[in-house]
Scaffold this motif. Structure first.
Motif, PDB file in Angstrom:
ATOM      1  N   LYS A 105       8.074   3.465  -6.120  1.00 22.28           N
ATOM      2  CA  LYS A 105       8.485   2.105  -5.784  1.00 22.28           C
ATOM      3  C   LYS A 105       7.825   1.673  -4.458  1.00 22.28           C
ATOM      4  O   LYS A 105       7.747   2.459  -3.519  1.00 22.28           O
ATOM      5  N   PRO A 106       7.363   0.423  -4.379  1.00 20.25           N
ATOM      6  CA  PRO A 106       6.792  -0.053  -3.112  1.00 20.25           C
ATOM      7  C   PRO A 106       7.822   0.034  -1.979  1.00 20.25           C
ATOM      8  O   PRO A 106       9.011  -0.221  -2.181  1.00 20.25           O
ATOM      9  N   VAL A 107       7.350   0.401  -0.819  1.00 21.69           N
ATOM     10  CA  VAL A 107       8.225   0.511   0.354  1.00 21.69           C
ATOM     11  C   VAL A 107       8.324  -0.848   1.025  1.00 21.69           C
ATOM     12  O   VAL A 107       7.310  -1.455   1.377  1.00 21.69           O
ATOM     13  N   ASP A 108       9.547  -1.318   1.178  1.00 26.46           N
ATOM     14  CA  ASP A 108       9.818  -2.575   1.875  1.00 26.46           C
ATOM     15  C   ASP A 108      10.551  -2.212   3.165  1.00 26.46           C
ATOM     16  O   ASP A 108      11.701  -1.761   3.127  1.00 26.46           O
ATOM     17  N   LEU A 109       9.882  -2.380   4.292  1.00 23.82           N
ATOM     18  CA  LEU A 109      10.493  -1.989   5.571  1.00 23.82           C
ATOM     19  C   LEU A 109      11.799  -2.719   5.852  1.00 23.82           C
ATOM     20  O   LEU A 109      12.635  -2.226   6.599  1.00 23.82           O
ATOM     21  N   MET A 110      12.007  -3.874   5.253  1.00 24.80           N
ATOM     22  CA  MET A 110      13.269  -4.584   5.453  1.00 24.80           C
ATOM     23  C   MET A 110      14.437  -3.851   4.779  1.00 24.80           C
ATOM     24  O   MET A 110      15.586  -4.091   5.113  1.00 24.80           O
ATOM     25  N   ASN A 158      18.554   3.206   1.806  1.00 21.55           N
ATOM     26  CA  ASN A 158      18.359   4.546   2.342  1.00 21.55           C
ATOM     27  C   ASN A 158      16.991   4.730   2.984  1.00 21.55           C
ATOM     28  O   ASN A 158      16.609   5.845   3.301  1.00 21.55           O
ATOM     29  N   LEU A 159      16.262   3.658   3.157  1.00 19.29           N
ATOM     30  CA  LEU A 159      14.909   3.786   3.682  1.00 19.29           C
ATOM     31  C   LEU A 159      14.896   4.409   5.077  1.00 19.29           C
ATOM     32  O   LEU A 159      14.010   5.200   5.381  1.00 19.29           O
ATOM     33  N   ALA A 160      15.852   4.093   5.914  1.00 21.54           N
ATOM     34  CA  ALA A 160      15.872   4.669   7.265  1.00 21.54           C
ATOM     35  C   ALA A 160      15.928   6.181   7.185  1.00 21.54           C
ATOM     36  O   ALA A 160      15.202   6.884   7.901  1.00 21.54           O
ATOM     37  N   PHE A 161      16.771   6.718   6.310  1.00 18.96           N
ATOM     38  CA  PHE A 161      16.860   8.171   6.154  1.00 18.96           C
ATOM     39  C   PHE A 161      15.554   8.721   5.603  1.00 18.96           C
ATOM     40  O   PHE A 161      15.057   9.744   6.073  1.00 18.96           O
ATOM     41  N   SER A 162      14.974   8.041   4.620  1.00 16.87           N
ATOM     42  CA  SER A 162      13.712   8.506   4.037  1.00 16.87           C
ATOM     43  C   SER A 162      12.609   8.557   5.082  1.00 16.87           C
ATOM     44  O   SER A 162      11.844   9.519   5.143  1.00 16.87           O
ATOM     45  N   LEU A 171       5.922  10.231   3.725  1.00 16.95           N
ATOM     46  CA  LEU A 171       6.169   8.795   3.628  1.00 16.95           C
ATOM     47  C   LEU A 171       5.951   8.128   4.988  1.00 16.95           C
ATOM     48  O   LEU A 171       5.273   7.100   5.094  1.00 16.95           O
ATOM     49  N   PHE A 172       6.512   8.724   6.015  1.00 20.53           N
ATOM     50  CA  PHE A 172       6.364   8.160   7.354  1.00 20.53           C
ATOM     51  C   PHE A 172       4.891   8.090   7.763  1.00 20.53           C
ATOM     52  O   PHE A 172       4.428   7.084   8.311  1.00 20.53           O
ATOM     53  N   ARG A 226       0.773  -1.249   0.000  1.00 24.10           N
ATOM     54  CA  ARG A 226       0.000   0.000   0.000  1.00 24.10           C
ATOM     55  C   ARG A 226       0.798   1.289   0.000  1.00 24.10           C
ATOM     56  O   ARG A 226       0.227   2.352  -0.277  1.00 24.10           O
ATOM     57  N   VAL A 227       2.086   1.239   0.309  1.00 29.23           N
ATOM     58  CA  VAL A 227       2.861   2.483   0.430  1.00 29.23           C
ATOM     59  C   VAL A 227       3.920   2.537  -0.658  1.00 29.23           C
ATOM     60  O   VAL A 227       4.639   1.563  -0.883  1.00 29.23           O
ATOM     61  N   ARG A 228       4.021   3.693  -1.295  1.00 29.47           N
ATOM     62  CA  ARG A 228       5.017   3.932  -2.346  1.00 29.47           C
ATOM     63  C   ARG A 228       5.930   5.070  -1.921  1.00 29.47           C
ATOM     64  O   ARG A 228       5.489   6.021  -1.269  1.00 29.47           O
ATOM     65  N   ASP A 229       7.211   4.984  -2.314  1.00 21.24           N
ATOM     66  CA  ASP A 229       8.133   6.077  -2.035  1.00 21.24           C
ATOM     67  C   ASP A 229       7.943   7.170  -3.087  1.00 21.24           C
ATOM     68  O   ASP A 229       7.055   7.085  -3.942  1.00 21.24           O
ATOM     69  N   ALA A 230       8.770   8.194  -3.053  1.00 20.04           N
ATOM     70  CA  ALA A 230       8.631   9.332  -3.958  1.00 20.04           C
ATOM     71  C   ALA A 230       8.795   8.946  -5.424  1.00 20.04           C
ATOM     72  O   ALA A 230       8.296   9.630  -6.312  1.00 20.04           O
TER      73      ALA A 230
END
Length: 164
Positions: free
Chosen positions: A35-40, A46-50, A57-58, A28-32
């Protein structure tokens, strides 16, 4: 262990990360970039920074994690988003980090903690640099400096930032 934060109306929101959470966020969540967001990816990209720097996004990730609780309390997505600012937002980020950390097996917790620490250091450094740049710009406006003086001042600021 449960990760909890309170909103502006003192409602408690419980966050937990499970395989189901990972699947729902990915679906359900896409980045800028779309692309689908994969919490892993927090461990590998760079997901932690995003997540720590992109509030939109958060908030989308947080909504996926809290949607069931919100619906049970009659809180809409828009109303939920309106509750996320200032200390509430920081408390939610802290609870999110705790929930994500709780999900990882013990041998992966330390790398994740180190990644979060480094991302926070980078964010702090970035905010400090932005603050310095704004102070320089205010000084330039106040003193009415020439274009050449502005360029020289900005070059000095950029050189100082690279040295950080």
């Amino acid at each position: 262990m449960m990760a909890i934060f309170k909103d502006l109306e003192e409602r408690e929101w419980v966050l937990s990360v499970t395989v189901r959470t990972l699947k729902e966020v990915r679906k359900r969540v896409r980045d800028a970039t779309g692309k689908p967001v994969d919490l892993m990816d927090v461990l590998f990209g760079n997901l932690a920074f995003s997540i720590l720097s992109d509030t939109v996004l958060f908030s989308e990730i947080l909504w996926v994690m809290c949607e069931g609780q919100a619906k049970a309390q009659g809180v809409s997505h828009d109303a939920f988003d309106a509750l996320l600012y200032d200390e509430t937002l920081e408390a939610a980020r802290g609870a999110f980090e705790e929930a994500l950390l709780d999900f990882f097996p013990p041998k992966e917790k330390l790398p994740f903690q180190n990644i979060l620490l480094r991302v926070k250091e980078i964010k702090t450094t970035s905010l400090e640099a932005q603050s310095r740049e704004m102070a320089v710009q205010a000084d330039v406006i106040r003193k009415g400096k020439s274009e050449q003086e502005i360029r020289q001042t900005m070059e000095k600021l950029e050189a100082a930032q690279r040295g950080i």
